[in-house]
Write a protein that holds these residues in place. Structure first.
Motif, PDB file in Angstrom:
ATOM      1  N   THR A 335       0.237  -1.052   0.357  1.00  4.72           N
ATOM      2  CA  THR A 335       0.401  -0.002  -0.083  1.00  4.72           C
ATOM      3  C   THR A 335       0.790   1.089  -0.207  1.00  4.72           C
ATOM      4  O   THR A 335       0.369   2.785  -0.657  1.00  4.72           O
ATOM      5  CB  THR A 335      -0.598   0.340   1.092  1.00  4.72           C
ATOM      6  OG1 THR A 335      -0.418  -0.310   2.596  1.00  4.72           O
ATOM      7  CG2 THR A 335      -1.871  -0.981   1.393  1.00  4.72           C
ATOM      8  N   THR A 336       1.935   1.096   0.554  1.00  8.44           N
ATOM      9  CA  THR A 336       3.071   2.154   0.517  1.00  8.44           C
ATOM     10  C   THR A 336       3.268   2.547  -1.415  1.00  8.44           C
ATOM     11  O   THR A 336       3.353   2.007  -1.725  1.00  8.44           O
ATOM     12  CB  THR A 336       4.507   2.742   1.102  1.00  8.44           C
ATOM     13  OG1 THR A 336       4.927   0.640   1.062  1.00  8.44           O
ATOM     14  CG2 THR A 336       4.053   1.899   2.794  1.00  8.44           C
ATOM     15  N   ASP A 337       4.024   3.208  -1.703  1.00  5.51           N
ATOM     16  CA  ASP A 337       4.828   4.099  -2.882  1.00  5.51           C
ATOM     17  C   ASP A 337       5.574   4.525  -3.172  1.00  5.51           C
ATOM     18  O   ASP A 337       6.264   3.882  -2.215  1.00  5.51           O
ATOM     19  CB  ASP A 337       3.169   4.971  -3.391  1.00  5.51           C
ATOM     20  CG  ASP A 337       3.646   6.550  -2.971  1.00  5.51           C
ATOM     21  OD1 ASP A 337       4.645   6.675  -2.219  1.00  5.51           O
ATOM     22  OD2 ASP A 337       2.618   7.334  -3.603  1.00  5.51           O
ATOM     23  N   SER A 338       6.582   4.521  -4.362  1.00  3.60           N
ATOM     24  CA  SER A 338       7.389   4.519  -4.422  1.00  3.60           C
ATOM     25  C   SER A 338       8.105   6.170  -4.695  1.00  3.60           C
ATOM     26  O   SER A 338       9.121   6.371  -4.849  1.00  3.60           O
ATOM     27  CB  SER A 338       8.383   4.021  -5.729  1.00  3.60           C
ATOM     28  OG  SER A 338       7.483   4.794  -6.461  1.00  3.60           O
ATOM     29  N   SER A 339       7.399   7.431  -3.778  1.00  3.77           N
ATOM     30  CA  SER A 339       6.999   8.258  -4.162  1.00  3.77           C
ATOM     31  C   SER A 339       8.853   9.056  -4.028  1.00  3.77           C
ATOM     32  O   SER A 339       9.579  10.376  -4.097  1.00  3.77           O
ATOM     33  CB  SER A 339       6.374   9.681  -3.082  1.00  3.77           C
ATOM     34  OG  SER A 339       5.344   9.193  -3.672  1.00  3.77           O
ATOM     35  N   LEU A 340       9.127   9.002  -2.527  1.00 10.53           N
ATOM     36  CA  LEU A 340      10.368   8.874  -1.859  1.00 10.53           C
ATOM     37  C   LEU A 340      11.689   8.647  -3.017  1.00 10.53           C
ATOM     38  O   LEU A 340      12.599   9.341  -2.566  1.00 10.53           O
ATOM     39  CB  LEU A 340      10.045   8.468  -0.763  1.00 10.53           C
ATOM     40  CG  LEU A 340      12.105   9.567   0.015  1.00 10.53           C
ATOM     41  CD1 LEU A 340      11.562  10.557  -0.214  1.00 10.53           C
ATOM     42  CD2 LEU A 340      11.602   9.258   1.855  1.00 10.53           C
ATOM     43  N   ALA A 341      11.503   8.043  -3.599  1.00 13.42           N
ATOM     44  CA  ALA A 341      12.506   7.475  -4.244  1.00 13.42           C
ATOM     45  C   ALA A 341      13.046   8.655  -5.248  1.00 13.42           C
ATOM     46  O   ALA A 341      13.647   8.755  -6.479  1.00 13.42           O
ATOM     47  CB  ALA A 341      12.375   6.085  -5.332  1.00 13.42           C
ATOM     48  N   PHE A 342      11.924   9.118  -5.796  1.00 12.01           N
ATOM     49  CA  PHE A 342      12.510  10.401  -6.943  1.00 12.01           C
ATOM     50  C   PHE A 342      12.708  11.700  -6.224  1.00 12.01           C
ATOM     51  O   PHE A 342      12.249  12.972  -6.318  1.00 12.01           O
ATOM     52  CB  PHE A 342      10.694  11.045  -7.621  1.00 12.01           C
ATOM     53  CG  PHE A 342      10.552  10.339  -8.614  1.00 12.01           C
ATOM     54  CD1 PHE A 342      11.282  10.047  -9.356  1.00 12.01           C
ATOM     55  CD2 PHE A 342       9.783   8.796  -7.911  1.00 12.01           C
ATOM     56  CE1 PHE A 342      10.962   8.699 -10.437  1.00 12.01           C
ATOM     57  CE2 PHE A 342       9.335   7.380  -9.036  1.00 12.01           C
ATOM     58  CZ  PHE A 342       9.580   7.850 -10.168  1.00 12.01           C
ATOM     59  N   GLY A 343      13.223  11.695  -4.537  1.00 11.59           N
ATOM     60  CA  GLY A 343      12.859  12.973  -3.408  1.00 11.59           C
ATOM     61  C   GLY A 343      11.944  14.112  -3.282  1.00 11.59           C
ATOM     62  O   GLY A 343      10.567  12.847  -3.139  1.00 11.59           O
ATOM     63  N   ALA A 344      12.015  14.824  -2.454  1.00 10.49           N
ATOM     64  CA  ALA A 344      11.108  15.378  -1.888  1.00 10.49           C
ATOM     65  C   ALA A 344      10.975  16.938  -1.891  1.00 10.49           C
ATOM     66  O   ALA A 344      12.611  17.354  -2.324  1.00 10.49           O
ATOM     67  CB  ALA A 344      10.430  14.724  -0.762  1.00 10.49           C
ATOM     68  N   GLY A 345      10.014  17.513  -1.664  1.00  7.75           N
ATOM     69  CA  GLY A 345      10.867  19.095  -2.006  1.00  7.75           C
ATOM     70  C   GLY A 345      10.606  20.171  -3.040  1.00  7.75           C
ATOM     71  O   GLY A 345      10.652  19.317  -3.837  1.00  7.75           O
ATOM     72  N   PRO A 346      11.192  20.650  -2.939  1.00  2.80           N
ATOM     73  CA  PRO A 346      11.118  22.170  -4.164  1.00  2.80           C
ATOM     74  C   PRO A 346      11.687  20.723  -5.643  1.00  2.80           C
ATOM     75  O   PRO A 346      11.221  21.099  -6.775  1.00  2.80           O
ATOM     76  CB  PRO A 346      11.675  23.608  -3.790  1.00  2.80           C
ATOM     77  CG  PRO A 346      11.509  23.577  -2.797  1.00  2.80           C
ATOM     78  CD  PRO A 346      11.470  22.219  -2.024  1.00  2.80           C
TER      79      PRO A 346
END
Length: 400
Positions: A335-346
């Protein structure tokens, strides 16, 4: 900084699927409860490294950690790599970053990238047909994973046909952790020169409906500087191919070593999106490019001084058991995704929606065309290119 990890320590992510215990040292450090560790990059620069999800998110989003690595004293992976491009999007901050990014943001939204799916499908179909007509077994890296991102990038960025093949070897060199500073600097110069050539060819009739054309129009209207035009064009060329080759090759290998879950995806194409998320979570690269502390601060009792570099152990970010239960297990139903693999913030990756679409399309095309695809050699015998920022199989023998 006392007792840093030596440069010989693997800072990449060679995690062959199916080999229990094949975890890289960055994950070992995280498991040993070392949230902040000193490391030495292949370039010889000493930096701090954070290994936990919450701390990595902090570094990626807190303005006290600058992304501008074009300054002379900033740490880098291997000498004068592409972080020296002064006008490139990843080296801009604040209003300047916002001003340049908003020119090309519209081409990379989840809705906008859907128009690229037919392009990816067409190029995938051509490559897979060529593979079907060729020898069996075949090397999937040569036949598909190394070729498809570059072919798709040519179409998406509307690179003039006579320039299409010039820059690929330079991009690979820039991402090579073992290359000398002089070699990397030469590769960076080559990509920059290529960006200038692409701009010059397009300048007489820039198409505002594609990213480079929009940047040229923005420069003509004095919205961005010449450095920003060249640097950001080079950035688009750099990130359009090689960063997609690794998850395509490693992802195919992962799926082939988890045949039950692969069959689920082939039977129910609605599961491909979850498979892509899990592949990206599990195999998304190495250390994040360094940040530079803009003021002195303390993190877990460690004093990080102004001007010191700090890296994020990105594989550890999505293998933190506090956020991802049983992180070493491959599970397309998470149910978790990979979003943090692409970094975060601006500075979260501009191309994340396109990367997801590309991998979804590429995997679905591959396993629809070859539903009986299997490894032609045991997975533990497959060689890995471990000296690249984006670790991938050196070759991937398959049969059908």
């Amino acid at each position: 900084m006392d007792s840093p990890i030596t440069p010989s320590t693997p800072l990449r992510y060679p995690f062959p699927p199916g080999r229990d215990g094949g975890v890289p040292s960055v994950l070992d450090w995280a498991r040993e409860n070392k949230p902040v560790c000193p490391v030495v990059l292949p370039s010889g620069d000493r930096v701090w490294m954070v290994t936990r999800t919450d701390d990595i998110t902090l570094v990626l989003t807190d303005p006290r950690f600058s992304r501008n690595l074009a300054q002379a004293e900033a740490p880098r992976f291997a000498g004068d790599d592409y972080t020296t491009l002064t006008g490139a999007l990843f080296n801009l901050a604040g209003p300047r970053h916002t001003r340049v990014r908003q020119i090309i943001d519209r081409f990379y939204s989840p809705r906008a990238v859907r128009r690229y799916r037919p392009v990816i499908e067409e190029q995938a179909a051509r490559l897979l047909e060529e593979m079907a007509q060729g020898p069996n077994p075949a090397d999937l890296m040569t036949a598909y994973a190394n070729a498809l991102p570059l072919r798709a990038a040519r179409e998406i960025l509307a690179v003039p046909e006579h320039l299409a093949d010039i820059y690929h070897s330079s991009v690979v060199t820039q991402n090579h952790l073992g290359a000398s500073a002089e070699t990397v600097a030469a590769a960076t110069a080559a990509v920059t020169d290529f960006a200038r050539e692409v701009i010059e060819v397009k300048r007489h009739g820039p198409d505002p409906a594609e990213p480079v054309g929009a940047l040229i129009r923005a420069h003509s209207g004095s919205l961005i500087s010449n450095d920003e035009l060249i640097g950001t064009t080079a950035y688009l060329l750099i990130t359009a191919s090689e960063p997609l080759t690794a998850p395509l090759g490693t992802g195919a290998l992962t799926l082939l070593t988890h045949p039950r879950q692969l069959r689920e995806c082939v039977t129910d194409p609605g599961l491909w999106a979850g498979a892509v998320e899990e592949i990206l979570r599990r195999h998304h690269g190495a250390l994040g490019r360094p940040r530079v502390a803009t003021e002195e601060l303390s993190l877990h009792g460690v004093t990080i001084r102004e001007g010191e570099g700090i890296c994020c152990a990105m594989p550890a970010a999505t293998h933190d058991s506090a956020h991802y239960p049983e992180p070493s297990r491959f599970d397309i139903h998470r149910t978790t995704d990979s979003s943090l693999a692409f970094g975060a913030g601006p500075h979260a990756c501009l191309g994340a929606p396109l990367a997801r679409l590309f991998l979804h399309t590429a995997f679905e095309a591959l396993f629809t065309r070859f539903p009986d695809l299997t490894l032609a050699t045991p997975n533990y015998e497959i060689p890995w290119e471990g000296d690249l920022v984006f670790t991938k199989p050196a070759c991937l023998p398959v049969t059908w």
